[in-house]
Design a protein around this motif. Structure first.
Motif, short mmCIF file in Angstrom:
data_model
loop_
_atom_site.label_atom_id
_atom_site.label_comp_id
_atom_site.label_asym_id
_atom_site.label_seq_id
_atom_site.Cartn_x
_atom_site.Cartn_y
_atom_site.Cartn_z
N GLY A 11 20.27 22.12 8.46
CA GLY A 11 20.49 22.53 7.07
C GLY A 11 19.17 22.44 6.32
O GLY A 11 18.08 22.53 6.91
N LEU A 12 19.25 22.20 5.01
CA LEU A 12 18.04 22.21 4.18
C LEU A 12 17.07 21.11 4.60
O LEU A 12 15.88 21.36 4.83
CB LEU A 12 18.43 22.06 2.71
N VAL A 13 17.56 19.90 4.71
CA VAL A 13 16.67 18.77 5.00
C VAL A 13 16.22 18.80 6.47
O VAL A 13 15.04 18.60 6.77
CB VAL A 13 17.37 17.44 4.64
N GLY A 14 17.16 19.07 7.37
CA GLY A 14 16.81 19.09 8.80
C GLY A 14 15.75 20.13 9.11
O GLY A 14 14.78 19.86 9.84
N ALA A 15 15.90 21.33 8.53
CA ALA A 15 14.94 22.41 8.84
C ALA A 15 13.56 22.08 8.28
O ALA A 15 12.54 22.29 8.95
CB ALA A 15 15.45 23.73 8.27
N LEU A 16 13.52 21.52 7.06
CA LEU A 16 12.20 21.20 6.48
C LEU A 16 11.54 20.04 7.23
O LEU A 16 10.33 20.08 7.52
CB LEU A 16 12.34 20.87 4.99
N LEU A 17 12.32 19.03 7.58
CA LEU A 17 11.76 17.90 8.33
C LEU A 17 11.24 18.38 9.69
O LEU A 17 10.14 17.99 10.13
CB LEU A 17 12.83 16.81 8.51
N ALA A 18 12.02 19.24 10.34
CA ALA A 18 11.61 19.74 11.66
C ALA A 18 10.27 20.47 11.56
O ALA A 18 9.36 20.26 12.38
CB ALA A 18 12.69 20.68 12.20
N GLN A 19 10.13 21.30 10.52
CA GLN A 19 8.87 22.05 10.34
C GLN A 19 7.70 21.09 10.16
O GLN A 19 6.64 21.27 10.75
CB GLN A 19 9.02 22.98 9.12
N GLN A 20 7.91 20.04 9.36
CA GLN A 20 6.80 19.11 9.10
C GLN A 20 6.45 18.30 10.33
O GLN A 20 5.27 18.02 10.58
CB GLN A 20 7.17 18.19 7.94
N ARG A 307 15.63 3.89 17.46
CA ARG A 307 16.31 4.93 18.26
C ARG A 307 16.98 5.99 17.41
O ARG A 307 17.06 7.15 17.79
CB ARG A 307 17.34 4.28 19.18
N ALA A 308 17.51 5.61 16.27
CA ALA A 308 18.27 6.57 15.45
C ALA A 308 18.05 6.28 13.97
O ALA A 308 17.96 5.12 13.57
CB ALA A 308 19.75 6.49 15.79
N LEU A 309 17.98 7.35 13.20
CA LEU A 309 17.75 7.23 11.75
C LEU A 309 18.56 8.32 11.04
O LEU A 309 18.75 9.41 11.59
CB LEU A 309 16.26 7.44 11.46
N LEU A 310 18.96 8.02 9.81
CA LEU A 310 19.65 9.02 8.98
C LEU A 310 18.76 9.41 7.80
O LEU A 310 18.07 8.55 7.23
CB LEU A 310 20.96 8.43 8.45
N VAL A 311 18.77 10.70 7.44
CA VAL A 311 17.99 11.18 6.28
C VAL A 311 18.86 12.12 5.45
O VAL A 311 19.90 12.59 5.91
CB VAL A 311 16.70 11.96 6.71
N GLY A 312 18.39 12.43 4.25
CA GLY A 312 19.10 13.39 3.38
C GLY A 312 20.51 12.89 3.08
O GLY A 312 20.77 11.69 3.00
N ASP A 313 21.44 13.84 2.93
CA ASP A 313 22.82 13.47 2.57
C ASP A 313 23.46 12.55 3.61
O ASP A 313 24.37 11.78 3.28
CB ASP A 313 23.69 14.74 2.45
N GLY A 323 21.33 17.60 -10.10
CA GLY A 323 20.67 18.65 -9.32
C GLY A 323 19.55 18.07 -8.46
O GLY A 323 18.48 18.66 -8.34
N GLN A 324 19.78 16.90 -7.85
CA GLN A 324 18.69 16.22 -7.14
C GLN A 324 18.98 15.92 -5.67
O GLN A 324 18.10 15.40 -4.98
CB GLN A 324 18.33 14.91 -7.86
N GLY A 325 20.17 16.23 -5.16
CA GLY A 325 20.47 15.85 -3.77
C GLY A 325 19.49 16.45 -2.78
O GLY A 325 18.89 15.74 -1.95
N MET A 326 19.30 17.75 -2.86
CA MET A 326 18.35 18.41 -1.97
C MET A 326 16.92 17.97 -2.30
O MET A 326 16.11 17.72 -1.39
CB MET A 326 18.47 19.92 -2.14
N ASN A 327 16.62 17.86 -3.59
CA ASN A 327 15.26 17.45 -3.99
C ASN A 327 14.92 16.07 -3.41
O ASN A 327 13.82 15.85 -2.91
CB ASN A 327 15.16 17.43 -5.52
N CYS A 328 15.89 15.18 -3.46
CA CYS A 328 15.70 13.84 -2.93
C CYS A 328 15.54 13.90 -1.40
O CYS A 328 14.67 13.23 -0.83
CB CYS A 328 16.91 12.99 -3.32
N GLY A 329 16.36 14.72 -0.76
CA GLY A 329 16.25 14.88 0.70
C GLY A 329 14.90 15.48 1.09
O GLY A 329 14.31 15.09 2.10
N PHE A 330 14.40 16.40 0.29
CA PHE A 330 13.09 16.99 0.57
C PHE A 330 11.99 15.92 0.41
O PHE A 330 11.03 15.89 1.18
CB PHE A 330 12.81 18.18 -0.36
#
Ligand code: FAD
Length: 464
Positions: A11-20, A307-313, A323-330
């Motif tokens: 999704g939004l956070v996973g795709a941006l994190l993957a790119q970075q 071994r495992a971590l959670l990010v974003g939502d 209006g900050q959920g995605m902004n915070c995840g980014f």
């Protein structure tokens, strides 16, 4: 050999994190439950458009994607508040057009991020749901749309699989994470105002000269009604996505008492008389669009060692009213990618540090988002709130080093959310003291107020 990292959720956070991460030399695989939206079309589910603010933009700038995203966005200067009697007025968010937010399409943004991540070398596996994990064995289980299950070996897995995270459930089954989900009790439904061409000319009078749109496009529209509200965000092609927020259950009005369009039309006609005629497909939209629930997620632990971590939502889902959920995840992705690049072999230390840095901030934005619901649906129509806002504007003008509205700190700066929360509380107390219950900002002696402000609060941190 490049360090291997597996992400769950593109999704939004996973795709941006993957790119970075790929850009920093990691070998990244992403497993995404849905089919590839660039092939199959975007399967929505929730919020068709979102407000992008400075924190999210900053993350996109670092990824080299901000300009591309802004080309597909509509600027919003402030809240356009619509009263029951049909009047409307703009409450600006910032001081000028350097302080605006942007309405972006979730689908278009997600596809742009997938393209960018793929270009950076990320391997996506679409139509693959995480359905189990053996953290001690360094293995996860994935199930495809034909119910075929397979194992995938990975030393490190990061969950960006959203509020209902399957990775979180698997981690919680291994070691309790101290999970607490607090339902808001209010839910939402999306409706659509089509481009102005699809509406009768008599209805299109509020667009401020932007003929394509039925309402002023450069604003986030709010119809505050006390215990509930509608909002509308513009889309580039001239439509608006309207969201009705209402108690989920209980006495009228709630989604229980307004189960279908036949019941809801009269309510809309009474409460939102200027809005209803702008939604020609009201019955079809209301009856076919789902009711979405809203909750805040709090977790004591965001990771299992290294071994495992959670990010974003998946780590900190919040209600959408700032209006900050995605902004915070980014923002998460920027912090995590930098920490991992510094110590790629010490994920246990990196994950612990990530939680240490981010959790106080996600707790703060969670609290501010809840407070903002009351502000949006109720306070924006309250004279005392408006007087406080006006006095705040005057103080910010006279003493910009000492006063900045909390909304501006959250939306237009990179000051930590936790700082904005604390500072905002102190400023609010001061405004209350200065106004002493009055609804007249003009009645306050400004010179004395500025002196009190400077004597009470230290200067704001450097914002550059
Ligand atoms: P998601 O966007 O939920 O993505 C998770 C991804 O993981 C999805 O692609 C999903 O298909 C995938 N997935 C799920 N389970 C699995 C599995 N088992 N295996 C593999 N993949 C899986 N935020 C803002 O900043 N501004 C706004 O204006 C705003 N408005 C909002 C309005 C509403 C009504 C709502 C509900 C939210 C809003 N948000 C807003 C919040 C924002 O939508 C979220 O914070 C953001 O989507 C979080 O991104 P994410 O990638 O962490 O999770």
């Amino acid at each position: 050999m490049a360090q291997q990292i597996t992400l769950i959720g593109g999704g939004l956070v996973g795709a941006l994190l993957a790119q970075q991460l790929a850009g920093r030399g990691f070998k990244v695989d992403v497993f995404e439950k849905r089919p590839d939206p660039r092939v199959a079309g975007f399967v929505g589910g929730r919020s068709i458009n979102l407000a992008l603010a400075e924190r999210g933009l900053q993350a996109l700038r670092k990824a080299g994607l901000a300009d591309d995203v802004l080309q597909r966005a509509v600027m919003m200067r402030g809240r356009m508040v619509h009263t029951r009697d049909g009047r409307s007025g703009l409450l600006r968010y910032g001081v000028d057009d350097s302080e605006v937010i942007w309405s972006v399409s979730r689908g278009a943004l997600n596809m742009l991020l997938l393209d960018a991540a793929e270009a950076a070398g990320v391997r996506f596996h679409f139509g693959q749901s995480l359905t189990g994990a053996d953290f001690d064995g360094g293995r996860i289980q994935l199930t495809d749309e034909h119910d075929q299950t397979r194992d995938f070996d990975t030393p490190v897995v990061i969950g960006a699989d959203g509020a209902g995270s399957a990775l979180r459930a698997a981690m919680n089954a291994h070691t309790p994470l101290g999970e607490r989900v607090e339902p808001l009790g209010h839910a939402y439904k999306e409706l659509e105002i089509p481009p102005a061409g699809g509406l009768s000319a008599a209805l299109v009078g509020q667009s401020g000269g932007h003929d394509q749109f039925a309402l002023e496009p450069h604003a986030l529209h709010i119809w505050p009604r006390g215990g509930y509200m509608c909002i509308a965000l513009p889309n580039t092609e001239g439509s608006f996505t309207v969201t009705l927020f209402l108690p989920a259950h209980g006495p009228h009005p709630s989604f229980d008492t307004l189960p279908d369009a036949a019941a809801a039309r009269g309510f809309f006609g009474d409460e939102f008389p200027d809005l209803l005629p702008l939604i020609p497909d009201f019955a079809a939209d209301y009856d076919s669009h789902p009711v979405g629930t809203l909750s805040t997620l709090y977790l004591q632990r965001w990771h299992l060692g290294g071994r495992a971590l959670l990010v974003g939502d998946a780590a900190h889902a919040i209600v959408p009213f700032h209006g900050q959920g995605m902004n915070c995840g980014f923002e998460d992705t920027v912090v995590l990618a930098a920490l991992l690049a510094e110590a790629p072999d010490d994920t246990a230390e990196v994950f612990a540090e990530f939680q240490r840095i981010r959790q106080p901030n996600s707790d703060a934005i969670a609290a501010m988002a809840l407070e903002n619901y009351v502000e949006m649906r109720d306070s924006v129509a309250d004279p005392h709130f408006l007087a406080k806002r006006e006095l705040g504007l005057l103080l910010a003008e006279r003493a910009p080093q000492h006063f900045m509205a909390r909304y501006r700190m959250v939306t237009f700066t990179h000051l930590p959310y936790a700082y904005a929360f604390e500072r905002g509380r102190a400023q609010d107390l001061l405004l209350e003291q200065l106004l002493r219950g009055s609804t007249e900002a003009a009645a306050v002696d400004l010179t004395a107020a500025v002196a009190t402000l400077k004597a009470t609060l230290p200067p704001l941190p450097d914002l550059r």
